[in-house]
Design an enzyme around this catalytic site. Structure first.
Site, PDB file in Angstrom:
ATOM      1  N   ARG A 271      60.823  19.600  42.846  1.00 13.77           N
ATOM      2  CA  ARG A 271      59.786  20.081  41.929  1.00 13.77           C
ATOM      3  C   ARG A 271      58.579  19.142  41.935  1.00 13.77           C
ATOM      4  NH1 ARG A 271      61.665  21.409  35.960  1.00 13.77           N
ATOM      5  NH2 ARG A 271      61.559  19.141  35.777  1.00 13.77           N
TER       6      ARG A 271
ATOM      7  N   LYS B 134      54.549  20.611  37.143  1.00 16.80           N
ATOM      8  CA  LYS B 134      54.675  19.618  36.071  1.00 16.80           C
ATOM      9  C   LYS B 134      53.551  18.596  36.179  1.00 16.80           C
ATOM     10  CE  LYS B 134      58.583  17.642  33.577  1.00 16.80           C
ATOM     11  NZ  LYS B 134      58.826  18.685  32.566  1.00 16.80           N
TER      12      LYS B 134
ATOM     13  N   GLU C 289      56.353  30.064  27.022  1.00 15.71           N
ATOM     14  CA  GLU C 289      57.368  29.053  26.711  1.00 15.71           C
ATOM     15  C   GLU C 289      56.914  28.203  25.536  1.00 15.71           C
ATOM     16  OE1 GLU C 289      58.032  25.851  29.540  1.00 15.71           O
ATOM     17  OE2 GLU C 289      56.134  26.235  30.516  1.00 15.71           O
TER      18      GLU C 289
HETATM   19  C1  LIG Z   1      59.671  19.647  32.053  1.00 11.69           C
HETATM   20  C2  LIG Z   1      59.323  20.906  31.355  1.00 11.69           C
HETATM   21  C3  LIG Z   1      60.297  21.815  30.907  1.00 11.69           C
HETATM   22  C4  LIG Z   1      61.774  21.547  31.020  1.00 11.69           C
HETATM   23  O1  LIG Z   1      62.223  21.431  32.326  1.00 11.69           O
HETATM   24  P1  LIG Z   1      63.637  20.773  32.643  1.00 11.69           P
HETATM   25  O2  LIG Z   1      63.672  20.699  34.106  1.00 11.69           O
HETATM   26  O3  LIG Z   1      64.667  21.690  32.094  1.00 11.69           O
HETATM   27  O4  LIG Z   1      63.645  19.457  31.963  1.00 11.69           O
HETATM   28  C5  LIG Z   1      59.867  22.978  30.314  1.00 11.69           C
HETATM   29  N1  LIG Z   1      58.555  23.255  30.148  1.00 11.69           N
HETATM   30  C6  LIG Z   1      57.592  22.410  30.543  1.00 11.69           C
HETATM   31  C7  LIG Z   1      56.176  22.768  30.333  1.00 11.69           C
HETATM   32  C8  LIG Z   1      57.939  21.212  31.172  1.00 11.69           C
HETATM   33  O5  LIG Z   1      56.973  20.374  31.556  1.00 11.69           O
END
Ligand SMILES: *Cc1c(COP(=O)(O)O)cnc(C)c1O
Length: 337
Positions: free
Chosen positions: A80, A183, A219
């Protein structure tokens, strides 16, 4: 081993002994360097500072009942970070280098990995940013990849209890074809004011809708969203949602448990049909959602003051795998030896 008051650690930063750094320069990655300083010496014109050329990851190291230290789906975090960095035109660390840096950071700070019984974990934060000087809007030629760790306390100090969230329509954290699916630090910067407003009104966080129509659920700030009804785990599909590794894992476990899984657009109006709702991410695995407040029509969707049965089952099973208490049938766990 009783180095710290593990049970009362906050979810915050605490200094550990070492961190790992690696520089990309002259078109190649250098070797992993171990540092005991918490500071970086950064160029004033680094693109990471000016233009947000920065991506990060978050994962945890768990100490099992057997004393062994486990990482959960570290390779998926590596992939990722690569996906995120490639979109921002960055040099990215190869998967093996990412994994090696994480293992090294955990191993060197082994005595900060909390004991099994404490419920606390060692949070691992890899980050990558443009460190080369650039004033024109162009990708940097130099990058810095850093991995640091910090012990964090159990997420639920008062038990696995639901939180209340608020729907946000006044701002977006990511555009429909923007950077919501990777991310990048910038997404978080863009979410701070809406989160502050939600918290000012007494909610733990906000629930974002799709930026274009405000018709579908996206989300929660830093966590994916899911709803449960009719023995089905339903989670929104959208380009502006970050592909959570926890969510992916919960979907796989739901299927293992005979729960149907649907990943598809979820309209706001569907909220009233859910029996359970939750947020999911590495920090808490699942945070059950008690109430969702929609300020547009003053409506409150209420899922109860206790976590629902399906959320609880999924939460317990995923945690058991992470700590080595349940069989790792998907091959998600790796060991720090
Ligand atoms: C990191 C993140 C998540 C959660 O991802 P995981 O891999 O489950 O820790 C969800 N939403 C956003 C915007 C994120 O940056």
């Amino acid at each position: 081993m009783e180095l710290l008051d593990w049970k009362n650690l906050p979810f915050g930063y605490m200094k550990t002994d070492y961190n790992i750094r690696c520089q990309f320069k002259n078109n190649e990655w250098g070797s992993l360097e171990v540092s005991s300083s918490e500071y970086l010496n950064v160029h004033i014109a680094a693109t990471g500072l000016h233009y947000g050329q920065e991506v990060f990851e978050g994962l945890k190291a768990y100490r099992g009942r057997d004393g062994k230290i486990r990482l959960f789906r570290c390779r998926d975090n590596a992939q990722r970070m690569i996906d995120s960095g490639v979109y921002l035109q960055m040099a990215v660390p190869p998967v093996e280098m990412f994994e090696e840096a994480v293992v090294k950071a955990v191993k060197l700070n082994e005595h900060f990995v909390p004991p099994y019984e404490s419920g606390a974990t060692l949070y691992v934060r890899p980050l990558l940013f443009g460190s080369g000087a650039q004033v024109g809007v162009k990708p940097a030629k130099e990058y810095l990849f850093v991995v640091f760790v910090t012990p964090v306390g159990p997420y639920f100090k008062t038990g696995f209890k639901p939180v209340d969230v608020m729907i946000t329509r006044d701002s977006d954290r990511a555009a429909p074809l923007g950077t919501g699916n990777i991310k990048v630090g910038g997404n978080y910067a863009a979410s701070l004011s809406a989160a502050a407003e939600a918290q000012r009104l007494g909610y733990s966080t906000c629930l974002y809708l799709d930026a274009k129509e405000k018709k579908y659920i996206d989300e929660c700030g830093p966590a994916n969203f899911f709803g449960i009804k009719n023995n089905t785990y339903i989670t929104p599909a959208s380009h502006s949602i970050l592909p959570s590794i926890t969510n992916k894992s919960l979907m796989a476990l739901a299927e293992d448990l005979g729960i149907k899984v649907e990943r598809r657009p979820v309209e706001v109006t569907e909220l009233e049909t859910f029996e359970e709702a939750g947020e999911c991410g590495t920090a808490a695995v699942i945070t059950p959602v008690g109430k969702i407040f929609d300020p547009q029509n003053n409506r409150i969707y209420d899922y109860g003051s206790e976590a629902g049965p399906v959320s609880t089952r999924l939460y317990s099973l995923l945690r058991a795998i992470q700590y080595g208490d349940a069989e790792d049938t998907h091959g998600w766990v790796s060991f720090v030896e």
